[in-house]
Design a protein around this motif. Sequence first.
Motif, PDB file in Angstrom:
ATOM      1  N   LYS A  18       0.812  -1.224   0.000  1.00 40.25           N
ATOM      2  CA  LYS A  18       0.000   0.000   0.000  1.00 40.25           C
ATOM      3  C   LYS A  18       0.842   1.269   0.000  1.00 40.25           C
ATOM      4  O   LYS A  18       0.322   2.351  -0.290  1.00 40.25           O
ATOM      5  CB  LYS A  18      -0.994  -0.007   1.157  1.00 40.25           C
TER       6      LYS A  18
ATOM      7  N   LYS B 199      -7.013   3.128  -3.237  1.00 36.53           N
ATOM      8  CA  LYS B 199      -8.263   3.882  -3.089  1.00 36.53           C
ATOM      9  C   LYS B 199      -8.901   4.141  -4.447  1.00 36.53           C
ATOM     10  O   LYS B 199      -8.233   4.549  -5.403  1.00 36.53           O
ATOM     11  CB  LYS B 199      -8.009   5.200  -2.377  1.00 36.53           C
TER      12      LYS B 199
ATOM     13  N   GLU C 169      -8.652  -6.214   2.923  1.00 44.24           N
ATOM     14  CA  GLU C 169      -7.804  -5.060   3.250  1.00 44.24           C
ATOM     15  C   GLU C 169      -7.800  -4.032   2.121  1.00 44.24           C
ATOM     16  O   GLU C 169      -7.664  -2.837   2.364  1.00 44.24           O
ATOM     17  CB  GLU C 169      -6.382  -5.516   3.570  1.00 44.24           C
ATOM     18  N   SER C 170      -7.977  -4.487   0.881  1.00 39.44           N
ATOM     19  CA  SER C 170      -8.087  -3.532  -0.230  1.00 39.44           C
ATOM     20  C   SER C 170      -9.344  -2.692  -0.091  1.00 39.44           C
ATOM     21  O   SER C 170      -9.324  -1.470  -0.321  1.00 39.44           O
ATOM     22  CB  SER C 170      -8.092  -4.279  -1.564  1.00 39.44           C
TER      23      SER C 170
ATOM     24  N   GLU D 158      -8.875  -0.103   2.403  1.00 35.94           N
ATOM     25  CA  GLU D 158      -8.070   1.009   1.895  1.00 35.94           C
ATOM     26  C   GLU D 158      -8.834   1.872   0.897  1.00 35.94           C
ATOM     27  O   GLU D 158      -8.278   2.817   0.356  1.00 35.94           O
ATOM     28  CB  GLU D 158      -6.795   0.470   1.242  1.00 35.94           C
TER      29      GLU D 158
END
Length: 255
Positions: A53, A59, A76-77, A80
């Motif tokens: 990241k 994002k 987790e993506s 984010e």
Amino acid sequence: MNRDLIEKLINIYNVNSKHSNYQKLASNFDGIIDTSCLNVFSRYEDERFSYIKKHVALKNQNILDIGGNTGYFTFESVNEGASHVDYYEGNKKHAQFVKLACDAFGFSDLININNDYFTFSDDLDCKKYDVIFLLNVLHHVGDDYGNVNSISEAKKNIIKEINNLSFISKYLVFQLGFNWKGNKDYGLFDNGEKSEMIEFIKKGTKGKWSIKNIAIAEQDKRGDICYCDISDTNIIRNDSLGEFLNRPLFVMESF
């Protein structure tokens, strides 16, 4: 999340199957599932994602997670700020785990779950992505998926499949094991060196992908692992860390 669902998720996660217990849970599960109930053998997901990241914007990005296991990188993506994730996983239990958790977290509009092995065809006709995660999948060609019968064939196939993805994504986050089918008797490279793998990827993907970053796992005096930019020292194979932590992590950009 109700107790029945939590118990169901724990039971599914703990089912003993090929590639089971390979990922720790995403941070969404913190305070929900007691990890002492799980048989987790983490592959340093937090440490890898921390590096990723910093070097790849997630994002508002459209992401493809190939071989997503129990969904760490998918969830987790989304955390984010990813706009959408297409998750592919051939293991039925892993996909079931992600589907149940996805519904419970209200992520159904953000995550599309495919309980299938991704098809690496020569004429990929699918939507475009901003980022693809392809982490520790391709050395299983001829085992988990595909019809490949030798190491030389496997290596040709690995390069072809990486290069095919250049037509559908701007970025590729990639890792590869040193051993075909995960079998130490079938080494993909003569000496099992990081430099051999890096040269293989660099040469094979020339004209399709540009390698933007390469991260290598390092261990500090306390025993903690961190993924750091490649250097003259960390490129040297460190057998004390085990095979997995010797695998370079590539961030690649298509031409």
